[in-house]
Motif scaffolding. Structure first.
Motif, short mmCIF file in Angstrom:
data_model
loop_
_atom_site.label_atom_id
_atom_site.label_comp_id
_atom_site.label_asym_id
_atom_site.label_seq_id
_atom_site.Cartn_x
_atom_site.Cartn_y
_atom_site.Cartn_z
N GLY A 56 72.78 -8.93 39.17
CA GLY A 56 71.36 -9.11 38.84
C GLY A 56 70.84 -10.43 39.36
O GLY A 56 69.72 -10.51 39.90
N LEU A 57 71.64 -11.50 39.22
CA LEU A 57 71.25 -12.81 39.75
C LEU A 57 71.10 -12.75 41.27
O LEU A 57 70.15 -13.29 41.84
CB LEU A 57 72.28 -13.87 39.37
N ALA A 58 72.06 -12.10 41.92
CA ALA A 58 72.02 -11.99 43.39
C ALA A 58 70.79 -11.21 43.84
O ALA A 58 70.11 -11.59 44.80
CB ALA A 58 73.29 -11.34 43.91
N ASN A 59 70.52 -10.12 43.15
CA ASN A 59 69.34 -9.32 43.49
C ASN A 59 68.05 -10.12 43.27
O ASN A 59 67.14 -10.10 44.10
CB ASN A 59 69.31 -8.05 42.64
N GLY A 60 68.00 -10.85 42.15
CA GLY A 60 66.84 -11.69 41.88
C GLY A 60 66.67 -12.78 42.92
O GLY A 60 65.55 -13.11 43.33
N LEU A 61 67.81 -13.35 43.36
CA LEU A 61 67.76 -14.38 44.41
C LEU A 61 67.18 -13.83 45.70
O LEU A 61 66.34 -14.47 46.34
CB LEU A 61 69.17 -14.93 44.67
N ARG A 62 67.63 -12.64 46.10
CA ARG A 62 67.13 -12.04 47.35
C ARG A 62 65.63 -11.77 47.27
O ARG A 62 64.89 -12.01 48.23
CB ARG A 62 67.90 -10.77 47.66
N ILE A 63 65.19 -11.24 46.13
CA ILE A 63 63.76 -10.96 45.97
C ILE A 63 62.95 -12.25 45.99
O ILE A 63 61.91 -12.35 46.66
CB ILE A 63 63.52 -10.20 44.65
N LYS A 64 63.44 -13.28 45.28
CA LYS A 64 62.73 -14.56 45.26
C LYS A 64 62.72 -15.21 46.65
O LYS A 64 61.72 -15.82 47.04
CB LYS A 64 63.38 -15.50 44.24
N LEU A 65 63.84 -15.08 47.37
CA LEU A 65 63.88 -15.62 48.74
C LEU A 65 62.86 -14.91 49.63
O LEU A 65 62.14 -15.56 50.39
CB LEU A 65 65.29 -15.44 49.32
#
Length: 573
Positions: free
Chosen positions: A85-94
């Motif tokens: 979930g953190l990784a997915n959130g990071l990609r979206i935020k990036l």
């Protein structure tokens, strides 16, 4: 590293707290059975062993193992969901963050590097941290619990076991140093390889024509070889230090065993105590070895995470103002701008009245495309200001601002989707009637109906299945569909044949009646009806006026017009 981890963990604070709770609970269930095992050992060495008590403890251990299985399953599920979930959130935020950067951010970086940050660096965090967080939590709490048991039975032997830790630390520091240093180089080599491979694929047509494919393409081959060497070094050089640290632990256990035998020989400890240290003492080092390896891997992950956080903290062009212009007159007030401190346009002053057409003319490199990019706010000016409707464009909310402008540039990019959906990008809420109408005005239907799928034919990545002129017409259809009050046309008719160019010029004339239009064109015949023409040279305005006014000045514009009129009758014999 802690700063980066705090930054990422803050994306899901509730999830972080849950994972910490479950990991600590799991580590307790892992360590406690070892302590309960000691009860069996002590009971078996007593003068009259209580078999009922032994079997009761065995039953208790079995129940604990069942509970441990349930807790381990819950912990694994929570931990994996949290990390992914953190990784997915990071990609979206990036992705959301990157779209708000100026083009200067992209000009200083290879496309392969940006893709590497979003994909591989986040994947490094995802893969390494996902496995390490559980190992480190279990290792820390497991070591504390086992150490407590050992200190309870004999503090001298416990201290002897833990005395190995200071001797391990220098090897851990050395491994950390080399992982950070070599990991940074390996990541740079990986990014270089990604950029070279992307360059190779994009330029494959030209490379084939010169016979430079495969191992003949030296730049790609060198980048692959460099990545291989850097990857081997990153694994091979820190490895011996980790092995030496493991040997120190083994030596520490042997010394503790020798000391235990010495105490047993002098009858200062009993056999059950020695057996306790044989069982728990060796197990004490196992989580420490896991922590040591994971800690070094986290240093490598931190190099990737640092690059991710750097992008997330890079300043954007976003404005938090809510002002929105009611009129669409464009004003350049003493504007100066340059790429990487090299002036491109200097002290520009001009006004584009609402619902009029401004044409920009000049030789290559004179600053025409730069002006269009500044109006679109792909860059911010170095000096001066640009305003729309009396409001500085830097004070207009970014999302609202991009809704004011439609662009048709020289380099058209189409997504790997249908013609219909590529046009719909201009206005996602558009009806089918509106999309077909825009396609018809831009002459898209002329070729679309000839394709097997019609408007739903796939264009391929970047529009590779279409000609340059066809892609340009789709781009113009997007602008027509968006119906923004300001339209930027950069060489809009450059790729069209003469017949279609006539139709497109008619469509542009329709736009002028309702829009503020800025046109860049080398074909001067297409801008004769412009309300205002600016002639640029060396980043400055050297002439301005209408077509007829500039012809009378006998300057640069008149010379360019004469040359084009002469060349229009040129033919090949």
């Amino acid at each position: 590293m802690l700063k980066n981890l705090k930054y990422v963990a803050a994306l899901d604070k509730n999830g972080t707290r849950k994972v910490i709770f479950w990991e600590v609970l799991h580590s307790l269930f892992v360590a406690i059975p070892s302590g309960i095992l000691l009860v069996i050992v002590w009971e078996l060495f007593s003068e009259t062993p209580n078999i009922v008590k032994v079997w009761s403890v065995v039953t208790c251990m079995f129940v604990l193992l069942m509970l441990q299985f349930i807790v381990a399953t819950k912990t694994m599920v929570h931990s994996n969901l949290w990390v992914y979930g953190l990784a997915n959130g990071l990609r979206i935020k990036l992705g959301n963050r990157i779209q708000r950067f100026s083009l200067g951010f992209f000009k200083k970086r290879d496309p392969g590097e940006i893709a590497s940050i979003v994909l591989q660096d986040v994947a490094n965090f995802e893969g390494i941290f996902g496995h390490s967080v559980g190992n480190i939590t279990s290792g820390v709490f497991g070591t504390l619990i086992l150490s407590s048991f050992l200190f309870y039975f004999d503090w001298r032997l416990a201290l002897c076991l833990l005395a190995a830790l200071p001797f391990v630390y220098p090897f851990l520091l050395a491994a950390k140093y080399f992982v950070r240093k070599l990991g940074h180089k390996q990541i740079l080599a990986r990014n270089t390889m990604g950029a070279r491979f992307l360059e190779y694929v994009q330029g494959i047509r030209h490379l084939k024509s010169y016979g430079l494919v495969g191992d003949k393409h030296a730049k790609l081959y060198q980048s692959l070889e460099e990545l291989r060497v850097k990857s081997i070094r990153m694994e091979a050089i820190p490895g011996p230090f980790i092995l030496c640290a493991g040997i120190v632990f083994e030596v520490g256990f042997i010394l503790a065993l020798a000391l235990g035998l010495y105490y047993l020989n002098h009858q200062t400890i009993t056999i059950p105590v020695l057996i306790t240290f044989l069982i728990l003492g060796y197990n004490l080092y196992q989580p420490l070895k896991v922590i040591m390896v994971d800690y070094v891997m986290l240093q490598y992950m931190n190099e990737s995470l640092t690059r991710v956080v750097d992008v997330m903290e890079h300043p954007t062009m976003e404005s938090f103002h809510v002002r929105s212009p009611e009129k669409y007159t464009i004003v350049f007030d003493h504007v100066t701008f340059g790429y990487q401190d090299k002036p491109t346009v200097m002290d520009l002053n001009f006004t584009v009245p609402e619902r009029s057409m401004l044409a920009l003319v000049g030789h290559s490199g004179s600053g025409k495309t730069t002006i269009a990019s500044l109006i679109a706010r792909f860059w911010d000016v170095n000096d001066g200001s640009i305003s729309i409707g009396g409001i500085d464009i830097r004070e207009i909310n970014q999302d609202a601002f991009y809704g004011l402008i439609s662009e048709v540039f020289q380099d058209v990019y189409l997504f790997d989707d249908s013609i219909y959906n590529n046009i719909k990008i201009g206005k996602p809420s558009a009806t089918e009637v509106e999309i077909i109408e825009a396609a018809e005005k831009a002459q898209v239907l002329e070729f679309a109906w000839e394709l097997p799928g019609g408007m739903h034919s796939l264009v391929g990545e970047g529009g590779c299945k279409l000609s340059g002129g066809q892609k340009q017409r789709i781009s113009i259809a997007r602008a027509l569909l968006k119906d923004a009050p300001i339209v930027l046309l950069d060489e809009a008719t450059a790729s069209l044949d003469p017949e279609n160019e006539v139709y497109i010029q008619r469509a542009i004339q329709e736009l002028v009646k309702q829009k503020t239009v800025v046109v860049i064109a080398h074909k001067l015949a297409t801008i004769q009806n412009a309300n205002q023409i600016l002639v640029l040279e060396g980043g400055r305005i050297v002439e301005r006026g209408t077509h007829d006014e500039l012809l009378k000045e006998n300057g640069i514009y008149e010379r360019m017009w004469s040359i084009q009129q002469t060349l229009s009758g040129w033919s090949l014999r």
